[in-house]
Design a protein around this motif. Structure first.
Motif, PDB file in Angstrom:
ATOM      1  N   ASP A   1       0.701  -1.198   0.213  1.00  0.00           N
ATOM      2  CA  ASP A   1      -0.112  -0.064  -0.122  1.00  0.00           C
ATOM      3  C   ASP A   1       0.895   1.278   0.140  1.00  0.00           C
ATOM      4  N   VAL A   2       1.971   1.286   0.805  1.00  0.00           N
ATOM      5  CA  VAL A   2       2.900   2.393   0.732  1.00  0.00           C
ATOM      6  C   VAL A   2       3.474   2.549  -0.540  1.00  0.00           C
ATOM      7  N   LYS A   3       3.838   1.581  -1.289  1.00  0.00           N
ATOM      8  CA  LYS A   3       4.492   1.582  -2.777  1.00  0.00           C
ATOM      9  C   LYS A   3       3.491   2.482  -3.605  1.00  0.00           C
ATOM     10  N   GLU A   4       1.945   1.720  -3.543  1.00  0.00           N
ATOM     11  CA  GLU A   4       0.957   2.343  -4.277  1.00  0.00           C
ATOM     12  C   GLU A   4       1.008   3.702  -4.186  1.00  0.00           C
ATOM     13  N   TYR A   5       0.999   3.920  -2.942  1.00  0.00           N
ATOM     14  CA  TYR A   5       1.023   5.744  -2.598  1.00  0.00           C
ATOM     15  C   TYR A   5       1.792   6.460  -3.238  1.00  0.00           C
ATOM     16  N   VAL A   6       3.221   5.833  -2.938  1.00  0.00           N
ATOM     17  CA  VAL A   6       4.148   6.424  -3.870  1.00  0.00           C
ATOM     18  C   VAL A   6       4.178   6.578  -5.373  1.00  0.00           C
ATOM     19  N   ARG A   7       3.657   5.712  -5.868  1.00  0.00           N
ATOM     20  CA  ARG A   7       3.328   5.680  -7.216  1.00  0.00           C
ATOM     21  C   ARG A   7       2.372   6.605  -7.712  1.00  0.00           C
TER      22      ARG A   7
END
Length: 274
Positions: free
Chosen positions: A54-60
């Protein structure tokens, strides 16, 4: 002490540990993400963050960085996408014995994208392929094309063959993919001033029109749009812009080319080509 008292103490101890864990879970409010050039914070509840993915998706979504290029590191260990943020937070609190905090600090590492080759099925350019990095975007591609061709950035459109048929272009934020087949066009923006308002049109130029076309050819390009009118170039105006009838279209840039649209039966309007 009676045996049942020991049982009671063990139960109380277990309950106390459970309560502490629940308190920690209920109070993890912020993810602090460190990266090479700074740090930013993410609200856990607002963004519904549960796992590392979820953190990676937010950064994306925030930075446009492809998930495949992101590595999240915590206590010198690369985390997997499925790992639970609350469990990481709680375990670290218990193991470190540090004062309780409501945040979890992670490190973001961006991997260098591999090089990919882009293929163009149709374009106004003299080349059919370009090599870029997979973490670059359509906007990066347009900037590169602008440097290589001298075409103005805002006049370049990038699309796929299927979207091109419907007059649609690709978002500047889209990450490049190796299997992406592209069409790249340069356009002339036309603005026609009439009594009822201003009509705006776009004319995408073919490679031949871009390479060999001149300002005087724009009249021919628009003849089918003005079957009841006659287009006359405002030569005085374009001379003030440093242009002439023989000026190549690829030298016009964003300078205005003004036409007078003359009605055969009524008085004329002005037509402006940006």
């Amino acid at each position: 002490m009676p045996e049942n008292s020991n049982i009671q103490l063990d139960a109380e101890s277990a309950n106390g540990e459970l309560c502490t864990k629940q308190d920690l879970e209920n109070n993890l409010k912020t993810i602090r993400l460190n990266f090479l050039t700074g740090q930013f914070s993410i609200d856990v509840l607002t963004n519904r963050l549960n796992v590392v993915g979820d953190v990676k998706e937010y950064v994306r979504s925030l930075k446009g960085i492809d998930i495949r290029q992101q590595e999240i590191v915590f206590v010198n260990r690369q985390l997997e996408n499925y790992e639970n943020l609350l469990e990481l937070h709680n375990d670290h609190q218990h193991q470190s014995g540090n004062q309780y905090t409501e945040s979890l600090t992670l490190n973001l590492v961006i991997k260098t994208g591999r090089k990919i080759q882009l293929n163009f099925t149709e374009s106004f350019m003299d080349f059919d392929t370009l090599e870029m990095h997979e973490n670059q975007t359509i906007l990066d591609l347009k900037k590169m094309i602008s440097r290589l061709t001298s075409a103005r950035l805002r006049l370049i459109d990038v699309s796929t063959p299927s979207l091109f048929q419907h007059g649609r272009v690709i978002s500047n934020a889209l990450l490049l993919k190796e299997d992406l087949v592209l069409q790249v066009t340069v356009k002339i923006l036309i603005e026609i001033e009439r009594k009822g308002g201003i009509e705006k049109m776009e004319k995408r130029l073919t490679k031949d029109e871009w390479v060999d076309g001149k300002i005087k050819d724009l009249i021919k390009l628009q003849e089918h749009e003005f079957n009841e009118h006659r287009l006359i170039l405002d030569e005085e105006y374009i001379e003030n812009e440093g242009l002439e009838l023989e000026t190549p279209l690829n030298d016009v840039g964003e300078r205005k080319i003004r036409f007078i649209v003359k009605n055969v039966s009524r008085k004329s309007d002005n037509c402006v080509v940006l």
